[in-house]
Design a protein around this motif. Structure first.
Motif, PDB file in Angstrom:
ATOM      1  N   ASP A   1     -47.437  66.205  -8.030  1.00  7.81           N
ATOM      2  CA  ASP A   1     -46.240  65.355  -7.969  1.00  7.81           C
ATOM      3  C   ASP A   1     -46.587  63.889  -7.704  1.00  7.81           C
ATOM      4  OD1 ASP A   1     -47.004  65.336  -5.347  1.00  7.81           O
ATOM      5  OD2 ASP A   1     -45.134  66.130  -4.536  1.00  7.81           O
ATOM      6  N   GLY A   2     -47.898  63.592  -7.711  1.00  3.49           N
ATOM      7  CA  GLY A   2     -48.308  62.200  -7.505  1.00  3.49           C
ATOM      8  C   GLY A   2     -48.282  61.786  -6.040  1.00  3.49           C
ATOM      9  N   LYS A   3     -47.902  62.737  -5.132  1.00  5.55           N
ATOM     10  CA  LYS A   3     -47.884  62.400  -3.702  1.00  5.55           C
ATOM     11  C   LYS A   3     -48.667  63.438  -2.910  1.00  5.55           C
ATOM     12  CE  LYS A   3     -43.311  60.779  -4.391  1.00  5.55           C
ATOM     13  NZ  LYS A   3     -42.414  61.760  -4.841  1.00  5.55           N
ATOM     14  N   THR A   4     -47.964  64.481  -2.464  1.00  5.17           N
ATOM     15  CA  THR A   4     -48.641  65.454  -1.584  1.00  5.17           C
ATOM     16  C   THR A   4     -49.190  66.654  -2.341  1.00  5.17           C
ATOM     17  OG1 THR A   4     -46.545  66.565  -1.164  1.00  5.17           O
ATOM     18  CG2 THR A   4     -47.184  64.834   0.385  1.00  5.17           C
ATOM     19  N   ASN A   5     -48.796  66.828  -3.608  1.00 10.67           N
ATOM     20  CA  ASN A   5     -49.267  67.932  -4.443  1.00 10.67           C
ATOM     21  C   ASN A   5     -49.158  69.293  -3.744  1.00 10.67           C
ATOM     22  OD1 ASN A   5     -50.045  65.975  -6.396  1.00 10.67           O
ATOM     23  ND2 ASN A   5     -51.877  65.598  -5.206  1.00 10.67           N
ATOM     24  N   PRO A   6     -47.925  69.761  -3.485  1.00 10.74           N
ATOM     25  CA  PRO A   6     -47.761  71.020  -2.763  1.00 10.74           C
ATOM     26  C   PRO A   6     -48.366  72.224  -3.487  1.00 10.74           C
ATOM     27  CG  PRO A   6     -45.652  70.180  -3.556  1.00 10.74           C
ATOM     28  CD  PRO A   6     -46.656  69.118  -3.812  1.00 10.74           C
ATOM     29  N   PHE A   7     -48.870  73.156  -2.689  1.00 11.00           N
ATOM     30  CA  PHE A   7     -49.521  74.360  -3.218  1.00 11.00           C
ATOM     31  C   PHE A   7     -49.039  75.553  -2.405  1.00 11.00           C
ATOM     32  CE2 PHE A   7     -53.016  77.409  -2.543  1.00 11.00           C
ATOM     33  CZ  PHE A   7     -53.207  77.845  -3.853  1.00 11.00           C
ATOM     34  N   GLY A   8     -48.726  76.654  -3.062  1.00 12.12           N
ATOM     35  CA  GLY A   8     -48.317  77.846  -2.319  1.00 12.12           C
ATOM     36  C   GLY A   8     -47.822  78.921  -3.252  1.00 12.12           C
ATOM     37  N   THR A   9     -47.201  79.957  -2.691  1.00 12.09           N
ATOM     38  CA  THR A   9     -46.609  80.991  -3.538  1.00 12.09           C
ATOM     39  C   THR A   9     -45.324  80.407  -4.130  1.00 12.09           C
ATOM     40  OG1 THR A   9     -45.233  81.892  -1.789  1.00 12.09           O
ATOM     41  CG2 THR A   9     -47.449  82.816  -1.984  1.00 12.09           C
ATOM     42  N   PRO A  10     -44.856  80.951  -5.265  1.00  8.66           N
ATOM     43  CA  PRO A  10     -43.595  80.446  -5.830  1.00  8.66           C
ATOM     44  C   PRO A  10     -42.463  80.477  -4.801  1.00  8.66           C
ATOM     45  CG  PRO A  10     -44.693  81.858  -7.429  1.00  8.66           C
ATOM     46  CD  PRO A  10     -45.496  81.942  -6.163  1.00  8.66           C
ATOM     47  N   CYS A  11     -42.368  81.560  -4.012  1.00  5.52           N
ATOM     48  CA  CYS A  11     -41.288  81.663  -3.013  1.00  5.52           C
ATOM     49  C   CYS A  11     -41.376  80.540  -1.986  1.00  5.52           C
ATOM     50  CB  CYS A  11     -41.365  83.002  -2.277  1.00  5.52           C
ATOM     51  SG  CYS A  11     -40.661  84.302  -3.243  1.00  5.52           S
ATOM     52  N   GLU A  12     -42.588  80.283  -1.490  1.00  2.00           N
ATOM     53  CA  GLU A  12     -42.759  79.212  -0.483  1.00  2.00           C
ATOM     54  C   GLU A  12     -42.321  77.869  -1.051  1.00  2.00           C
ATOM     55  OE1 GLU A  12     -46.687  81.140   1.758  1.00  2.00           O
ATOM     56  OE2 GLU A  12     -46.959  79.643   0.196  1.00  2.00           O
TER      57      GLU A  12
ATOM     58  N   LYS B   1     -49.751  81.978  -7.256  1.00  2.00           N
ATOM     59  CA  LYS B   1     -49.728  80.664  -6.595  1.00  2.00           C
ATOM     60  C   LYS B   1     -49.389  79.591  -7.634  1.00  2.00           C
ATOM     61  CE  LYS B   1     -51.229  82.130  -2.581  1.00  2.00           C
ATOM     62  NZ  LYS B   1     -52.610  82.445  -2.345  1.00  2.00           N
ATOM     63  N   ILE B   2     -48.841  78.489  -7.153  1.00  2.00           N
ATOM     64  CA  ILE B   2     -48.579  77.334  -8.026  1.00  2.00           C
ATOM     65  C   ILE B   2     -49.033  76.067  -7.295  1.00  2.00           C
ATOM     66  CG2 ILE B   2     -46.793  75.952  -9.188  1.00  2.00           C
ATOM     67  CD1 ILE B   2     -45.147  78.465  -9.603  1.00  2.00           C
ATOM     68  N   LEU B   3     -49.698  75.182  -8.052  1.00  2.00           N
ATOM     69  CA  LEU B   3     -50.025  73.848  -7.543  1.00  2.00           C
ATOM     70  C   LEU B   3     -49.124  72.874  -8.284  1.00  2.00           C
ATOM     71  CD1 LEU B   3     -51.900  71.800  -6.008  1.00  2.00           C
ATOM     72  CD2 LEU B   3     -53.369  71.847  -8.034  1.00  2.00           C
ATOM     73  N   ILE B   4     -48.296  72.139  -7.534  1.00  2.00           N
ATOM     74  CA  ILE B   4     -47.417  71.143  -8.165  1.00  2.00           C
ATOM     75  C   ILE B   4     -48.075  69.774  -8.024  1.00  2.00           C
ATOM     76  CG2 ILE B   4     -45.151  70.053  -8.178  1.00  2.00           C
ATOM     77  CD1 ILE B   4     -43.980  72.505  -6.822  1.00  2.00           C
TER      78      ILE B   4
ATOM     79  N   GLY C   1     -46.466  69.997 -13.486  1.00  2.00           N
ATOM     80  CA  GLY C   1     -46.197  68.592 -13.179  1.00  2.00           C
ATOM     81  C   GLY C   1     -45.781  67.868 -14.443  1.00  2.00           C
ATOM     82  N   VAL C   2     -45.192  66.683 -14.286  1.00  2.81           N
ATOM     83  CA  VAL C   2     -44.662  65.959 -15.447  1.00  2.81           C
ATOM     84  C   VAL C   2     -45.796  65.467 -16.353  1.00  2.81           C
ATOM     85  CG1 VAL C   2     -42.579  65.234 -14.212  1.00  2.81           C
ATOM     86  CG2 VAL C   2     -44.593  63.747 -14.187  1.00  2.81           C
ATOM     87  N   ASN C   3     -45.455  65.069 -17.575  1.00  3.81           N
ATOM     88  CA  ASN C   3     -46.444  64.548 -18.528  1.00  3.81           C
ATOM     89  C   ASN C   3     -47.253  63.415 -17.893  1.00  3.81           C
ATOM     90  OD1 ASN C   3     -44.094  64.993 -21.156  1.00  3.81           O
ATOM     91  ND2 ASN C   3     -45.997  66.070 -20.961  1.00  3.81           N
ATOM     92  N   GLY C   4     -48.566  63.449 -18.111  1.00  2.00           N
ATOM     93  CA  GLY C   4     -49.432  62.357 -17.686  1.00  2.00           C
ATOM     94  C   GLY C   4     -49.753  62.323 -16.198  1.00  2.00           C
ATOM     95  N   ILE C   5     -49.385  63.358 -15.452  1.00  2.52           N
ATOM     96  CA  ILE C   5     -49.607  63.346 -13.998  1.00  2.52           C
ATOM     97  C   ILE C   5     -51.066  63.704 -13.651  1.00  2.52           C
ATOM     98  CG2 ILE C   5     -48.943  65.751 -13.521  1.00  2.52           C
ATOM     99  CD1 ILE C   5     -47.620  62.879 -11.434  1.00  2.52           C
TER     100      ILE C   5
END
Ligand code: ATP
Length: 259
Positions: A219-230, A214-217, A41-45
């Motif tokens: 993003d300040g909203k829904t914070n998607p989580f899943g495999t990189p492909c997903e 797995k990756i957790l993004i 995620g971006v700086n400071g998120i």
């Protein structure tokens, strides 16, 4: 979510922050034994804040964090030290110790009050020195090491602590590309071979896509989580940065500067 009951660490509707200041909410993820997960995620998120909450170093604002189906906040300090190890960006005050001495500190949760090492403790220290290519450096003082070598020592100490969960805040900062890849491949091997659940924060999204389960993004909203492909298929990386500067190439799984 299928198989969620068997997951080792779970965050549900987690909100994090400082006092009344909300940093991030809607954080949901579940990871099993032997999985390597990046938080990006971006700086400071809020990546470091989340890491400190997962490590029990700072209270959450609301929601749940459970480890092996127990509430994280209910774990006693001694149970916590046997459950998770935390590798933070700040370098340790104990840089005057040798590599071997610093790694041996990882055995503290298991030794008696005078720190006597059993053969089991020594075995874990040797295995950690070996796994992180540190045998030849074992008698060097930590202040004599390069950033990449010191990072390997800190992770080796976490391996010696032999906790099922390892949390690392930006383990590849200040490293060149070769040493970033080296650290992340060592973490991947530790997760897969030694069946550890490993979570780390990073700005190396391209490498995380290639190496993580797995990756957790954040993003300040829904914070998607899943495999990189997903996450690539769902176009989440495209939305990470303002599109006038960089664009995500889903074919190569990497970011490109817009000319
Ligand atoms: N001790 C603190 N007290 C109050 N606010 C804080 C504290 N530490 C961090 N923050 C704020 O919390 C927010 C998230 O910070 P955090 O360090 O978790 O972000 P990050 O995603 O790790 O950033 P970076 O990628 O730059 O390391 C920021 O707005 C920051 O200013």
């Amino acid at each position: 979510m299928v198989g969620e009951a068997t997951k080792y660490i779970k965050a549900h509707e987690l909100a994090i922050g400082y006092g009344k200041k909300l940093v991030a909410n809607n954080i949901n993820f579940a990871l099993g034994t032997g999985e390597l997960c990046a938080i990006v995620g971006v700086n400071g998120i809020g990546k470091s804040t989340l890491m400190r909450c997962l490590g029990g170093l700072q209270p959450k604002l609301s929601g749940d964090i459970s480890i092996s189906d127990s509430d994280l906040a209910a774990l006693s300090p001694s149970n916590l030290a046997k459950t998770l190890s935390v590798v933070l960006t700040e370098q340790p005050a104990s840089k005057n110790l040798t590599v071997q001495e610093l790694i041996t500190l990882g055995r503290q949760p298991y030794t008696n009050w005078i720190g006597t090492l059993t053969s089991q403790d020594k075995k874990f220290v040797e295995e950690s020195l070996d796994a992180f290519l540190l045998k030849e450096l074992r008698f060097k003082k930590c202040h004599e090491l390069s950033d990449g070598q010191l990072q390997r020592v800190l992770i080796a100490r976490a391996m010696a602590q032999d906790t099922p969960l390892i949390l690392l805040d930006e383990p590849t900062t200040h490293l060149d590309l070769y040493h970033k890849v080296e650290i992340l491949k060592l973490l991947q091997r530790l997760a897969h071979r030694n069946k550890k659940t490993i979570i780390f924060t990073t700005h190396e999204i391209d490498l995380a896509i290639q190496l993580c389960d797995k990756i957790l993004i954040l993003d300040g909203k829904t914070n998607p989580f899943g495999t990189p492909c997903e996450l690539i298929e769902q176009k989440h990386f495209e939305r990470l940065f303002p599109s006038e500067m960089v664009e995500f190439d889903a074919k190569t799984g990497s970011f490109k500067v817009k000319k």
